[in-house]
Motif scaffolding. Structure first.
Motif, PDB file in Angstrom:
ATOM      1  N   ASP A 153       0.890  -1.120   0.009  1.00  0.00           N
ATOM      2  CA  ASP A 153       0.102   0.106   0.025  1.00  0.00           C
ATOM      3  C   ASP A 153       0.879   1.253  -0.059  1.00  0.00           C
ATOM      4  OD1 ASP A 153      -2.032  -1.655  -0.029  1.00  0.00           O
ATOM      5  OD2 ASP A 153      -2.747  -1.265   2.117  1.00  0.00           O
ATOM      6  N   THR A 154       0.596   2.299  -0.916  1.00  0.00           N
ATOM      7  CA  THR A 154       1.146   3.315  -0.998  1.00  0.00           C
ATOM      8  C   THR A 154       0.474   4.632  -0.321  1.00  0.00           C
ATOM      9  OG1 THR A 154       2.646   2.392  -2.922  1.00  0.00           O
ATOM     10  CG2 THR A 154       2.536   4.898  -2.610  1.00  0.00           C
ATOM     11  N   ASN A 169       6.249  10.321   0.496  1.00  0.00           N
ATOM     12  CA  ASN A 169       5.433   9.290  -0.297  1.00  0.00           C
ATOM     13  C   ASN A 169       5.964   8.112   0.410  1.00  0.00           C
ATOM     14  OD1 ASN A 169       5.367   7.305  -2.845  1.00  0.00           O
ATOM     15  ND2 ASN A 169       3.431   8.275  -2.527  1.00  0.00           N
ATOM     16  N   CYS A 170       5.441   7.151   0.706  1.00  0.00           N
ATOM     17  CA  CYS A 170       5.750   6.007   1.416  1.00  0.00           C
ATOM     18  C   CYS A 170       5.091   4.778   0.893  1.00  0.00           C
ATOM     19  CB  CYS A 170       5.502   6.063   2.914  1.00  0.00           C
ATOM     20  SG  CYS A 170       6.228   7.264   3.888  1.00  0.00           S
ATOM     21  N   THR A 171       5.772   3.416   0.856  1.00  0.00           N
ATOM     22  CA  THR A 171       5.101   2.477   0.546  1.00  0.00           C
ATOM     23  C   THR A 171       5.422   1.440   1.996  1.00  0.00           C
ATOM     24  OG1 THR A 171       5.413   2.418  -1.911  1.00  0.00           O
ATOM     25  CG2 THR A 171       5.206   0.396  -1.025  1.00  0.00           C
ATOM     26  N   CYS A 187       7.680   1.246   6.544  1.00  0.00           N
ATOM     27  CA  CYS A 187       7.399   1.844   5.376  1.00  0.00           C
ATOM     28  C   CYS A 187       8.707   2.424   4.752  1.00  0.00           C
ATOM     29  CB  CYS A 187       6.414   3.097   5.618  1.00  0.00           C
ATOM     30  SG  CYS A 187       4.966   2.578   6.308  1.00  0.00           S
ATOM     31  N   MET A 190       9.835   6.891  -0.604  1.00  0.00           N
ATOM     32  CA  MET A 190       9.889   6.669  -2.060  1.00  0.00           C
ATOM     33  C   MET A 190      10.266   7.969  -2.837  1.00  0.00           C
ATOM     34  SD  MET A 190       8.900   3.609  -2.034  1.00  0.00           S
ATOM     35  CE  MET A 190       9.031   3.126  -3.816  1.00  0.00           C
TER      36      MET A 190
END
Length: 216
Positions: A153-154, A169-171, A187, A190
């Motif tokens: 999930d991002t 922004n993270c994943t 996480c 990105m």
């Protein structure tokens, strides 16, 4: 042996153990071919055992930050001398520079696709969700929450304490059950810009300063 340019003299330094425990902070006082000296003009330095392997995080606004690994050759209340310096890789550098945090953060928007017990898929969407950080590094963060999320999930997140309104922004890469009935989500950051990384470094450095004051 890594030899730093003289431009790094006067830079802020953080010394940690190999297990990432914060030992002390100071200023890079001297750079020689075979060693560096770190001192502090504010407080007495704690004594670190001879030959202990340590990580040294060095920040310079113009030259950027470096992470070095070396052995303590001399440690007094006024100075720490470190020898046998090698440079950490980019992956190691991000891993080393980690600090625990209880800061609040806001996930702006995140969608999670799930499969129920009947094999049917659905989607959960969350907007402006408050979460609490567990730790943070230059490579990523962990937060805890009761949200139902999954690996891959991002999302975009704002860390309130940074006060820069910077969106990261993270994943999600790891999902870790916790004893407090919440879930920890590890996480990865990105596509960070240089500005984002610089602001993040300054935030982590401030957190380390706060932690060191509490230790003292």
């Amino acid at each position: 042996m890594v030899i730093l340019p003289d431009d790094y003299i006067g830079s802020s330094c953080v010394i940690k153990s190999t297990s990432n425990d914060l030992l002390t902070m100071g200023i890079l006082h001297k750079v020689k071919d075979t060693y560096i000296d770190i001192n502090s003009s504010r407080n007495e330095l704690p004594e670190i055992p001879y030959n202990m392997v340590v990580k040294v995080e060095i920040y310079n606004a113009k030259q950027g930050f470096r992470v070095l690994v070396g052995n303590v050759y001399l440690s007094t209340s006024k100075i720490v001398r470190i020898i046998n310096l090698t440079e950490a890789t980019n992956d190691e550098r991000r891993q080393y520079f980690r600090i625990s945090s209880r800061s609040k953060a806001v996930i702006l928007r995140i969608s999670h696709t799930y499969t129920d017990e009947n094999g049917e898929t659905g989607e959960l969407e969350y907007l402006n969700q408050n979460v609490q950080l567990v730790d943070i590094s230059l490579g990523g963060l962990m937060f805890k929450s009761d949200l139902e999320l999954g690996i891959g999930d991002t999302f975009d997140i704002v860390i309130e304490e940074m006060r820069d309104s910077m969106i990261y922004n993270c994943t999600i890469r790891r999902v870790v059950p916790r004893a407090d009935n919440l879930v920890g989500y590890g996480c990865e950051f990105m596509d960070m810009t240089n500005l984002q990384e610089d602001l993040l470094y300054k935030y982590i450095l401030k957190r380390q300063n706060d932690q060191l004051r509490r230790i003292r």
